[in-house]
Design an enzyme around this catalytic site. Structure first.
Site, PDB file in Angstrom:
ATOM      1  N   HIS A   1       4.925   6.693   9.661  1.00 17.67           N
ATOM      2  CA  HIS A   1       6.148   6.675   8.830  1.00 17.67           C
ATOM      3  C   HIS A   1       7.394   7.141   9.576  1.00 17.67           C
ATOM      4  O   HIS A   1       8.354   7.570   8.941  1.00 17.67           O
ATOM      5  CB  HIS A   1       5.979   7.562   7.573  1.00 17.67           C
ATOM      6  CG  HIS A   1       4.883   7.132   6.668  1.00 17.67           C
ATOM      7  ND1 HIS A   1       4.590   7.805   5.503  1.00 17.67           N
ATOM      8  CD2 HIS A   1       4.005   6.099   6.731  1.00 17.67           C
ATOM      9  CE1 HIS A   1       3.574   7.204   4.891  1.00 17.67           C
ATOM     10  NE2 HIS A   1       3.211   6.178   5.618  1.00 17.67           N
TER      11      HIS A   1
ATOM     12  N   GLU B   1       0.848  -1.194   0.000  1.00 17.11           N
ATOM     13  CA  GLU B   1       0.000   0.000   0.000  1.00 17.11           C
ATOM     14  C   GLU B   1       0.874   1.229   0.000  1.00 17.11           C
ATOM     15  O   GLU B   1       0.559   2.227  -0.630  1.00 17.11           O
ATOM     16  CB  GLU B   1      -0.906  -0.006   1.238  1.00 17.11           C
ATOM     17  CG  GLU B   1      -1.978   1.097   1.246  1.00 17.11           C
ATOM     18  CD  GLU B   1      -1.518   2.423   1.855  1.00 17.11           C
ATOM     19  OE1 GLU B   1      -2.245   3.410   1.734  1.00 17.11           O
ATOM     20  OE2 GLU B   1      -0.416   2.476   2.445  1.00 17.11           O
ATOM     21  N   GLU B   2       2.006   1.164   0.693  1.00 13.74           N
ATOM     22  CA  GLU B   2       2.796   2.370   0.946  1.00 13.74           C
ATOM     23  C   GLU B   2       3.421   2.949  -0.306  1.00 13.74           C
ATOM     24  O   GLU B   2       3.583   4.154  -0.431  1.00 13.74           O
ATOM     25  CB  GLU B   2       3.905   2.070   1.965  1.00 13.74           C
ATOM     26  CG  GLU B   2       3.403   1.801   3.371  1.00 13.74           C
ATOM     27  CD  GLU B   2       2.722   3.014   4.007  1.00 13.74           C
ATOM     28  OE1 GLU B   2       2.617   4.057   3.366  1.00 13.74           O
ATOM     29  OE2 GLU B   2       2.260   2.859   5.158  1.00 13.74           O
TER      30      GLU B   2
END
Lengths: 456, 456
Positions: free
Chosen positions: A423, A323-324
């Site tokens: 993050h 996803e990132e």
């Protein structure tokens, strides 16, 4: 006629009330089971402490897939499999460095190379700095950019109560800042971390290059150090910055969506999907982003199984591969579903952290949204969910909506702390609260149960 | 007639809508000011880091009063004063010790003497242990109690979603356990800490002796160590425990409620009170309990002043002298108000931590409660408050309700993390999130504004 209408209504109401009572009792069982016997917290502990950060293409990615297979089997899935998925492979390499140099004085800065960014030459780059507070200011000062490191000092706007709006507002500089500065000859960019935290942790995340322009290194800098740079430049316009990063991109590799399923009793070929993403940025343990979404989803399956619930539809837990970075996991899942002509009735995602839930965003027509607000909120409010907001899912289930028009949804936990961790090196297990995590799992399980039983 | 009724209704609705628009704009200003210029977080930093724990009668109590006076003046109070108040003086003395002894093996236990408890003799007490899981079990085993240390192993029930119910359920053992065991000859008691935390911090808090029975030492033990004792006793019934505490009670002394006021423009002799308690247990910094309530309340005054709002009623911020031990602060405030025949129109308290708000509990007749739900929730929901529950204030403002029938209320933040910190050594500044704290101040300021403007 009035009497029969009245009788009809009375029967209707009493059957609604009876159903609500039954649902309320079953949801209480869900809650009790999760609060007493839940595995989400211990699953998260294992994922974060034995696998840790798990960026796509890394050895940890494969360890995380193994973990996911095992956790889904332990949760009681009828079947568990891997779905191959091409994933990007960006590598941070040796730890990046940055220093602020004013006269003879050098101070190191808390930085992280942004995802997909290129590295510097071996000796790094030392250059004067141009601070801009916005893209508008960059345009105004475009003639001053050449040969400099552009420092985007745009601050996360604290006025947005829902912090994801603040993120959406500020993340442009992380995403597009490098190429926009390179266009005018910048040699690198620094970006104030996209966070409303009160600490100095830098926050990485994906950036994208415009391939028509030179690719320059791009790093996020912690909040205190962003202030430090701004202060230094006010004192001395000749301050320079040294950066060195070893980031580079390798060719794509093969990762996997990890899928576990309970087969439906009435409509085994109709699917309800619930998931989170297995990949995470590398500087920490990927606890809130998105270990919690993975363990939430596994917990939905575990709980329904533990309570002996036999779903009408097949319920799939998907731990999405990527996803990132490029969103390959969700895209692949929808693509294969389309090829196989699967019928997808609902997609639910958890990718906003393991904080106490407040609601779900959900993509539904207004009348259906109003209906579930009226009927389901009374069932969930005790567990913290008081709103279904009009919105979609996240990046992993939205492709189902795009492909099939499937209603998709995302858990909306309280957002105040999310960007403290997102993050950054402090997205670790200890920053997740057991009960807050469990309340997310309770509401997700309850929603899946209601959708399976009633549809929309 | 229909037309005039319609016109009348239209005027009524449009004036309601206009007022709502105006209120919504002003509450947005409140929010922006707190999120951009707020002082609650920095005030809390000063209180926790320069004063720290501030149990009644301690030197820190006086430092905290000085801090409160200054903070209220800085916030812009028209006047600030101290209201004398007799307060208890319980002293922990040198750090308490406890050891679990099994055969030749000794392991130290994480303990805290309970507030108001007596100490041991200089050499401490070593005695065999009787574990009971409830008062019922104590009664069943009353013949085995004599000469032993009774260990209450009652666990915080995780099934209560609102953790304050779990607290209310479990706190009996802390409050009354010592005397109930002393009745049957126990020489001391240990109580499993009243917490749903996942760590080993012990949690203190007030206990009360039945004066007709011998007073025996009483200590709270951390969760892991409570498990350790239970496990040890399963292995070996002859395990003993050594405890030594230096706790003692000195004569009452004089403390103060710290009061700051903005004088009302229309009804200067009618009071709206908003407060938190200044005292805290001694093992940590009293951040969530109740530094956050103090700085919330000061922030209400600061914000209204900063925005140039001229309240109709006099608004008083009260930092109550003693909530933790005997509740002297709130009692004194209501008592003096009665003597002076003051008119108190509302009392609001924050004493449930600096977490994101979800609602207010409020003591109002059903029709009035329904009215403010309908009119005020739409104004507050954007900032996290979606419910006015039927309930009272806390220990500090409830005496106003008892004395005058004043409507009283308490901020109800999300409760999941509260008992992780409550009365334990980890109730420090770093466990408070700036934005969560500020959202509490926003909603409290908005509620005070609405009550001042509209009453109930």
């Amino acid at each position: 006629m009035y009497r029969s209408l009245f009788t009809g209504l009375a029967i209707l109401f009493s059957s609604i009330l009876f159903a609500q009572k039954e649902d309320s009792v079953f949801i209480r069982q869900i809650a009790d089971d999760i609060l007493m016997n839940g595995k989400s917290y211990s699953n998260l502990h294992t994922l974060t402490k034995t696998v840790g950060g798990r960026i796509t293409g890394s050895p940890q990615m494969y360890k995380a897939e193994d973990w996911g297979m095992k956790a889904l089997k332990d949760a009681g899935a009828d079947k568990v499999w891997l779905q191959e998925c091409k994933v990007p492979r960006w590598v941070r390499g040796d730890k990046e460095q940055a220093k602020l140099i004013v006269g003879n004085k050098e101070e190191s800065l808390a930085v992280l190379a942004l995802g997909n960014s290129v590295g510097t030459e071996t000796n790094g780059i030392t250059a004067p700095v141009l601070l801009v507070n916005s893209f508008e200011e960059l345009e105004q000062k475009k003639d001053e950019v050449k040969g400099k490191i552009v420092f985007y000092n745009y601050k996360f706007n604290p006025k947005f109560i829902e912090t994801f709006y603040g993120y959406g507002d500020a993340v442009r500089y992380r995403g597009a800042g490098a190429s926009r500065a390179a266009k005018y000859g910048a040699v690198a960019v620094l970006v104030r971390s996209v966070t409303n935290s009160t600490d100095n942790y830098p926050h990485t995340g994906a950036m994208r290059y415009d391939n028509s322009l030179p690719k320059v290194p791009a790093l996020a800098v912690g909040q205190w150090d962003a202030d430090k740079i701004a202060d230094a430049l006010q004192q001395n316009k000749n301050a320079t910055i040294f950066i060195k990063t070893n980031a580079h991109t390798m060719s794509d590799t093969t990762g996997h969506n990890v899928i576990g399923e309970i087969t439906g009793t009435e409509f085994p070929d109709q699917y309800i999907t619930v998931g989170g993403h297995l990949d995470s940025w590398d500087p920490a343990e990927g606890a809130h982003d998105d270990g919690t979404g993975c363990v939430h989803s596994i917990e939905v399956l575990r709980t329904l199984k533990a309570l002996g619930y036999k779903p009408k539809h097949s319920i799939r837990v998907v731990l999405f591969a990527d996803e990132e970075n490029r969103g390959d996991g969700g895209e692949k899942y929808a693509e294969e579903a389309k090829e196989k002509k699967e019928k997808h009735v609902f997609g639910l995602e958890s990718d906003a952290g393991g904080f106490t839930p407040r609601g779900f965003s959900i993509a539904l027509p207004a009348d259906k949204l109003e209906k579930i607000r009226k009927e389901w909120i009374p069932l969930l409010q005790e567990y913290g969910v008081y709103e279904f907001s009009n919105g979609g899912g996240g990046a992993d289930v939205n492709p189902l909506n795009k492909t099939f028009g499937t209603p998709v949804s995302e858990l909306r936990p309280d957002s105040q702390r999310y960007f403290d961790y997102h993050h950054s090196p402090n997205d670790f297990f200890e920053n997740v609260n057991k009960r807050e995590l469990e309340l997310g799992a309770i509401n997700m399980t309850a929603l899946i149960y209601l959708v399976d039983k009633y549809g929309f």
